[in-house]
Scaffold this motif. Sequence first.
Motif, PDB file in Angstrom:
ATOM      1  N   UNK A  65       0.008 -19.623 -27.808  1.00 37.95           N
ATOM      2  CA  UNK A  65       0.756 -20.303 -26.975  1.00 37.95           C
ATOM      3  C   UNK A  65       0.477 -20.154 -25.541  1.00 37.95           C
ATOM      4  N   UNK A  66       0.627 -20.935 -24.596  1.00 34.93           N
ATOM      5  CA  UNK A  66       0.342 -20.909 -23.142  1.00 34.93           C
ATOM      6  C   UNK A  66       1.542 -21.153 -22.071  1.00 34.93           C
ATOM      7  N   UNK A  67       1.603 -20.221 -21.165  1.00 34.32           N
ATOM      8  CA  UNK A  67       2.792 -20.421 -20.098  1.00 34.32           C
ATOM      9  C   UNK A  67       2.505 -21.283 -19.306  1.00 34.32           C
ATOM     10  N   UNK A  68       3.246 -21.529 -18.176  1.00 28.42           N
ATOM     11  CA  UNK A  68       2.885 -22.436 -17.316  1.00 28.42           C
ATOM     12  C   UNK A  68       1.737 -21.561 -16.253  1.00 28.42           C
ATOM     13  N   UNK A  79      -0.750 -31.246 -10.787  1.00 34.37           N
ATOM     14  CA  UNK A  79      -0.260 -32.561 -10.959  1.00 34.37           C
ATOM     15  C   UNK A  79       0.068 -33.114 -12.576  1.00 34.37           C
ATOM     16  N   UNK A  80      -0.759 -32.231 -13.537  1.00 33.63           N
ATOM     17  CA  UNK A  80      -0.431 -32.389 -14.943  1.00 33.63           C
ATOM     18  C   UNK A  80       0.613 -31.474 -15.351  1.00 33.63           C
ATOM     19  N   UNK A  81       0.333 -30.124 -14.737  1.00 34.75           N
ATOM     20  CA  UNK A  81       1.477 -29.062 -15.014  1.00 34.75           C
ATOM     21  C   UNK A  81       2.724 -29.399 -14.678  1.00 34.75           C
ATOM     22  N   UNK A  82       3.101 -30.253 -13.766  1.00 42.05           N
ATOM     23  CA  UNK A  82       4.473 -30.871 -13.500  1.00 42.05           C
ATOM     24  C   UNK A  82       5.092 -31.780 -14.286  1.00 42.05           C
ATOM     25  N   UNK A  83       4.272 -32.310 -15.318  1.00 44.47           N
ATOM     26  CA  UNK A  83       4.906 -33.005 -16.405  1.00 44.47           C
ATOM     27  C   UNK A  83       5.472 -32.487 -17.700  1.00 44.47           C
ATOM     28  N   UNK A  88      10.267 -24.727 -18.094  1.00 38.98           N
ATOM     29  CA  UNK A  88       9.043 -24.048 -18.635  1.00 38.98           C
ATOM     30  C   UNK A  88       8.096 -23.871 -17.154  1.00 38.98           C
ATOM     31  N   UNK A  89       8.265 -24.844 -16.439  1.00 40.31           N
ATOM     32  CA  UNK A  89       7.192 -24.707 -15.240  1.00 40.31           C
ATOM     33  C   UNK A  89       7.893 -23.655 -14.309  1.00 40.31           C
TER      34      UNK A  89
END
Length: 462
Positions: A65-68, A79-83, A88-89
């Motif tokens: 699993x991956x964190x923000x 710009x993708x992370x914010x989706x 989570x972010x």
Amino acid sequence: MPQAVAELDDIQGLLKTGYGPLTEASNLVLWVRDPGLARAWLATFRPTTMGDLARTRVAIARHLAVSAPGLSALGLPDTVLERFSPEFVGGMAADPARSRRLGDVGANAPARWAWGQAGLEPHLLLMLFALPGGLPALLAETRTPAFEAAFEALELPTAPLDGREPFGFVDGLSQPVVDWDAERRPDTSEDLDYGNLISAGEFLLGYPNEYGLVTRSPATEDADLGRNGTYLVFRQLHQDVEGFWNFVNANGGLPLAEAMVGRKLDGEPLARTGERPIRGVGPKQSDIDFNGYDFESDVDGLRCPITGHVRRANPRTGDQPGGNLGIIRKLAGMLGLGIERRPDTIASSRYHRLLRRGRKYGAGADTGLHFICLGASIARQFEFVQGAWLDSAKFGGLSGEQDPLLGSRQPHPAGHATDAFRWPQRAGPCRTLEGLPQFVTVRGGAYFFLPGVKALRYLAAL
Ligand code: HEM
């Protein structure tokens, strides 16, 4: 129209199982040392999938699993992370208002954690599972020079699985049954009763949830990073086993401990009805014996206290006072005539179920739970259960108490105390215990995303 979940080779198998027979497990929280080497390692990593589980009986399992901050470290643009979802972010530990809501105050405050403090969040979580005796080889095979060059690792081992949490209670009994075959039709009159079969979209992005809606998925022009993935919450919860039993033995003995949990030591529920079948419970008799109950015949909490841990964590029908209505009154309610109970679109437990995948760790004084849960919405599932139900001093019309196992016992910001436990007696007045000590302390934690296999491949190719 809901569709059966079919892309089994894209879904990490942790969604399907907690791997009971694989009694050995370890959680490695990782920080990326070198993004290029981390992506190269990721390209070689293959998680155990639901497809694998359908084809064979596995002897080991691996999940990632991956964190923000981890997505950023691997090169995902902001710009993708914010989706991804805002909580989570934002992360578990960075916002003081979130910490207050989660009860991460006093001894639980993130500043005191061993790992996961704001700004120091881990990037990845690697979970390894093995049959008895198999874990050392799996760890050795995983921690290659290429792995060590790519990541700094903190290993958080678990204790061998024996079905009990450190206070001694049988654990892992109640889990929602995921509706893999899309049999559920949410928002019909059957939702007026408690059910345990829950739409796949509550646990997996890309599928309809209990509102009949699909959770927003973080997608780019060329990839849907959310589909077949889910959010994962990890909290290291230290348990003061000696303090718990000292308090219990001084104030009422085993029946008190069982009232605090809401189940007997061997798992038998304190509340029992068994009068009608519950959707998603059974057909095994053991499932019916341990989960074929709701709180309709125990509205006042005389058998299972309203504040008992399992009742706070899943109030079943407890949020619908008045008990189960007959069909005529149900129909009258649906037509708006003489409503005594309405389907509740916020508090009903079906919107707040968690797939629990945690295990205990340690022994003696240094023991507790690596609490892990999966859900398509951290805010609506984990944060709601933790904040509005477990940590709330006003849960279910009560006041001045929190979850008897988990409470931080810190006075609420409004000033009122939270450290009482009202223990209803079946004969005679309710006993009130005051000054409960803190038994569980948060030692670390983070929010992660458990991606589908295609999304992992996308991240490796960034
Ligand atoms: C050290 C901390 C904890 C301990 C010792 C503990 C212990 C237990 C035990 C003994 C059960 C009953 C067995 C079962 O149904 O599996 C249980 C159930 C449960 N716990 Fe916890 N728990 C802890 C933390 C948490 C946290 C942090 C959450 C959620 C935020 C949580 C959510 C639940 C849920 C949802 C259930 C099942 C309730 C039901 O559906 O009947 N627990 N826990």
